[in-house]
Design a protein around this motif. Structure first.
Motif, mmCIF file in Angstrom:
data_model
loop_
_atom_site.group_PDB
_atom_site.id
_atom_site.type_symbol
_atom_site.label_atom_id
_atom_site.label_comp_id
_atom_site.label_asym_id
_atom_site.label_seq_id
_atom_site.Cartn_x
_atom_site.Cartn_y
_atom_site.Cartn_z
ATOM 1 N N GLU A 1 5.824 -5.269 -1.888
ATOM 2 C CA GLU A 1 5.332 -5.672 -0.805
ATOM 3 C C GLU A 1 3.912 -4.352 -0.145
ATOM 4 O O GLU A 1 3.292 -4.950 -0.047
ATOM 5 C CB GLU A 1 6.589 -5.950 1.022
ATOM 6 C CG GLU A 1 4.996 -6.816 1.918
ATOM 7 C CD GLU A 1 6.048 -7.177 3.066
ATOM 8 O OE1 GLU A 1 5.951 -6.982 4.519
ATOM 9 O OE2 GLU A 1 7.512 -7.043 3.196
ATOM 10 N N LEU A 2 4.939 -3.624 -0.253
ATOM 11 C CA LEU A 2 4.356 -2.365 1.044
ATOM 12 C C LEU A 2 2.671 -2.051 -0.691
ATOM 13 O O LEU A 2 1.804 -1.723 -0.699
ATOM 14 C CB LEU A 2 4.565 -0.984 0.315
ATOM 15 C CG LEU A 2 3.767 0.085 0.458
ATOM 16 C CD1 LEU A 2 3.160 0.434 1.659
ATOM 17 C CD2 LEU A 2 4.674 1.412 0.609
ATOM 18 N N LEU A 3 3.124 -2.126 -2.330
ATOM 19 C CA LEU A 3 2.206 -2.009 -3.044
ATOM 20 C C LEU A 3 0.616 -2.852 -3.469
ATOM 21 O O LEU A 3 -0.166 -2.922 -3.348
ATOM 22 C CB LEU A 3 2.668 -2.005 -4.488
ATOM 23 C CG LEU A 3 1.272 -2.154 -5.834
ATOM 24 C CD1 LEU A 3 0.358 -0.738 -5.587
ATOM 25 C CD2 LEU A 3 2.078 -2.332 -7.213
ATOM 26 N N SER A 4 1.196 -4.798 -2.726
ATOM 27 C CA SER A 4 0.208 -5.566 -2.814
ATOM 28 C C SER A 4 -0.307 -4.980 -0.842
ATOM 29 O O SER A 4 -1.862 -5.409 -1.084
ATOM 30 C CB SER A 4 0.941 -6.694 -1.922
ATOM 31 O OG SER A 4 2.214 -7.076 -3.057
ATOM 32 N N TRP A 5 0.086 -4.014 -0.485
ATOM 33 C CA TRP A 5 -0.864 -4.211 1.128
ATOM 34 C C TRP A 5 -1.691 -2.916 0.768
ATOM 35 O O TRP A 5 -3.075 -2.559 0.779
ATOM 36 C CB TRP A 5 0.454 -3.908 1.838
ATOM 37 C CG TRP A 5 -0.540 -3.327 3.234
ATOM 38 C CD1 TRP A 5 -1.545 -4.154 4.199
ATOM 39 C CD2 TRP A 5 -0.389 -1.321 3.727
ATOM 40 N NE1 TRP A 5 -1.932 -3.047 5.390
ATOM 41 C CE2 TRP A 5 -2.029 -1.981 5.083
ATOM 42 C CE3 TRP A 5 -0.579 -0.555 2.707
ATOM 43 C CZ2 TRP A 5 -2.005 -0.493 5.666
ATOM 44 C CZ3 TRP A 5 -0.634 0.572 3.906
ATOM 45 C CH2 TRP A 5 -1.596 0.596 5.357
ATOM 46 N N LEU A 6 -1.368 -2.357 -0.093
ATOM 47 C CA LEU A 6 -2.060 -1.122 -0.530
ATOM 48 C C LEU A 6 -3.409 -1.444 -1.488
ATOM 49 O O LEU A 6 -4.513 -1.362 -1.151
ATOM 50 C CB LEU A 6 -1.231 0.265 -1.442
ATOM 51 C CG LEU A 6 -0.542 1.374 -0.698
ATOM 52 C CD1 LEU A 6 -0.037 1.851 -1.666
ATOM 53 C CD2 LEU A 6 -1.391 1.955 0.505
ATOM 54 N N ALA B 1 -4.216 -4.816 -1.412
ATOM 55 C CA ALA B 1 -5.341 -5.523 -0.611
ATOM 56 C C ALA B 1 -6.452 -4.889 0.139
ATOM 57 O O ALA B 1 -7.506 -5.616 -0.386
ATOM 58 C CB ALA B 1 -4.468 -6.282 -0.083
ATOM 59 N N ASP B 2 -6.601 -3.852 0.036
ATOM 60 C CA ASP B 2 -7.375 -3.680 0.592
ATOM 61 C C ASP B 2 -8.151 -2.280 -0.638
ATOM 62 O O ASP B 2 -7.828 -1.887 -0.806
ATOM 63 C CB ASP B 2 -7.233 -2.770 1.850
ATOM 64 C CG ASP B 2 -8.602 -1.803 2.849
ATOM 65 O OD1 ASP B 2 -9.257 -2.232 3.774
ATOM 66 O OD2 ASP B 2 -8.745 -0.415 2.422
ATOM 67 N N PRO B 3 -9.508 -2.900 -0.533
ATOM 68 C CA PRO B 3 -10.749 -1.879 -1.297
ATOM 69 C C PRO B 3 -10.072 -0.867 -1.678
ATOM 70 O O PRO B 3 -9.889 0.757 -2.004
ATOM 71 C CB PRO B 3 -11.890 -2.736 -1.453
ATOM 72 C CG PRO B 3 -12.105 -4.001 -0.832
ATOM 73 C CD PRO B 3 -10.740 -4.198 0.298
ATOM 74 N N ARG C 1 -3.266 1.840 -12.801
ATOM 75 C CA ARG C 1 -4.424 0.555 -13.127
ATOM 76 C C ARG C 1 -4.007 -0.605 -12.694
ATOM 77 O O ARG C 1 -4.760 -1.414 -11.540
ATOM 78 C CB ARG C 1 -5.683 1.435 -12.992
ATOM 79 C CG ARG C 1 -5.732 2.698 -12.089
ATOM 80 C CD ARG C 1 -6.763 3.469 -13.476
ATOM 81 N NE ARG C 1 -7.510 4.701 -12.997
ATOM 82 C CZ ARG C 1 -8.580 5.010 -11.851
ATOM 83 N NH1 ARG C 1 -9.102 4.446 -11.638
ATOM 84 N NH2 ARG C 1 -8.525 6.503 -11.598
ATOM 85 N N ASP C 2 -3.332 -1.335 -13.406
ATOM 86 C CA ASP C 2 -3.792 -2.380 -13.479
ATOM 87 C C ASP C 2 -2.842 -3.225 -12.661
ATOM 88 O O ASP C 2 -3.329 -4.047 -11.973
ATOM 89 C CB ASP C 2 -3.646 -3.166 -15.655
ATOM 90 C CG ASP C 2 -4.605 -3.125 -16.015
ATOM 91 O OD1 ASP C 2 -5.380 -2.369 -16.404
ATOM 92 O OD2 ASP C 2 -3.920 -1.999 -17.410
ATOM 93 N N ALA D 1 -3.262 -6.820 -5.784
ATOM 94 C CA ALA D 1 -4.553 -7.572 -4.686
ATOM 95 C C ALA D 1 -4.906 -8.820 -4.976
ATOM 96 O O ALA D 1 -4.490 -9.063 -4.104
ATOM 97 C CB ALA D 1 -5.475 -6.986 -5.586
ATOM 98 N N ASP D 2 -4.286 -9.202 -6.155
ATOM 99 C CA ASP D 2 -4.427 -11.442 -5.818
ATOM 100 C C ASP D 2 -3.440 -11.671 -6.075
ATOM 101 O O ASP D 2 -3.244 -12.911 -5.707
ATOM 102 C CB ASP D 2 -4.695 -11.468 -7.503
ATOM 103 C CG ASP D 2 -6.528 -11.103 -7.985
ATOM 104 O OD1 ASP D 2 -7.229 -10.086 -6.706
ATOM 105 O OD2 ASP D 2 -6.423 -10.436 -8.775
#
Length: 271
Positions: A176-181, A183-185, A262-263, A269-270
């Motif tokens: 969840e934290l990685l998704s939040w990080l 999600a913002d460019p 990086r991948d 992000a998606d």
């Protein structure tokens, strides 16, 4: 209810131990005569005489060749009583957040937190626990962490340490934290830049991180949250038992996690 015959004797022994605990602690280091007890406790000779007489009368100490030592009974009671005092000190220290502490996840005697430093939110600074985490990270030269909270300042702290070349970080993030990080460019780019450093290893853990924690060269810290996820407190401890638990917890979680590249940032992000 009738009182068992031995209860009065035991109660008197415990009361004597409470009154004379300093003398018993002095004797736990090894047998001592009265002159040594006077020197080590800074009590008068008459006070020492009364203390050893009281303790001997309750079977808590014994005299051999002019020196006093705890009996097995006295040593057992002293150990139990000291443990109780440590538990009481811990409970007082964390009394405001005691109900929120995830005791099932803390595989150590909670009395080990008797000397812990507790940071809690205040009306003037509701984010005090998170700010304290950032402060610790800014001054740490090594840090291993399990992270699930959203704290942009933590990225800045990592960045400053890595740019200075005097810090090394290893962090396991919740999904969840990685998704939040990601999600913002801007945050995603900052994480991508951090991944280029050799002194930073980042992992993602698919399950919930039960206790967010950090391990520096000096201290262990872990977060306490409300059922709604709001930060309730940050607990800091230098106790070895707490450190052993934190290291074991971190390593088990890291070993079950996947290294972030990086991948992953594009993937999360998606998500």
């Amino acid at each position: 209810m009738a009182t068992p015959p031995g209860d009065d004797v035991a109660t008197e022994a415990v009361q004597t131990l409470l009154d004379r605990l300093q003398f018993v602690h002095a004797l736990l280091d090894g047998p001592k005569d009265k002159r040594t007890l006077v020197s080590e406790t800074d009590f008068s000779r008459s006070t020492v005489n009364r203390a050893v007489r009281d303790l001997e009368g309750k079977g808590l100490v014994e005299r051999t060749n002019g020196e006093y030592r705890p009996t097995a009974y006295g040593e057992l009671l002293a150990d139990e009583f000291t443990s109780l005092l440590e538990s009481a000190a811990f409970a007082w220290n964390v009394r405001d957040v005691l109900e929120e502490i995830p005791t099932d996840e803390l595989d150590f005697d909670l009395a080990r937190l008797a000397d812990a430093t507790i940071t809690t939110p205040t009306p003037a600074n509701p984010s005090a626990p998170l700010e304290r985490v950032v402060e610790i990270k800014r001054t740490a030269s090594t840090l291993r962490s399990l992270a699930s909270g959203r704290s942009p300042g933590a990225l800045d702290a990592h960045e400053r340490g890595l740019e200075a070349g005097d810090a090394a970080f290893e962090s396991v993030l919740s999904a969840e934290l990685l998704s939040w990080l990601a999600a913002d460019p801007d945050r995603r780019q900052q994480v991508a830049d951090l991944l280029a450093y050799d002194d930073l290893d980042v992992y993602v853990y698919d399950d919930d991180i039960a206790v967010p924690l950090g391990i520096t060269e000096d201290v262990v810290f872990f977060g306490v949250s409300s059922p709604e996820g709001a930060p309730v407190a940050l607990v800091e401890s230098a106790d070895q038992s707490v450190r052993d638990w934190a290291v074991e917890t971190f390593e088990a979680t890291r070993n079950a996690a996947e290294r972030v590249t990086r991948d992953h940032l594009d993937e999360y992000a998606d998500s």
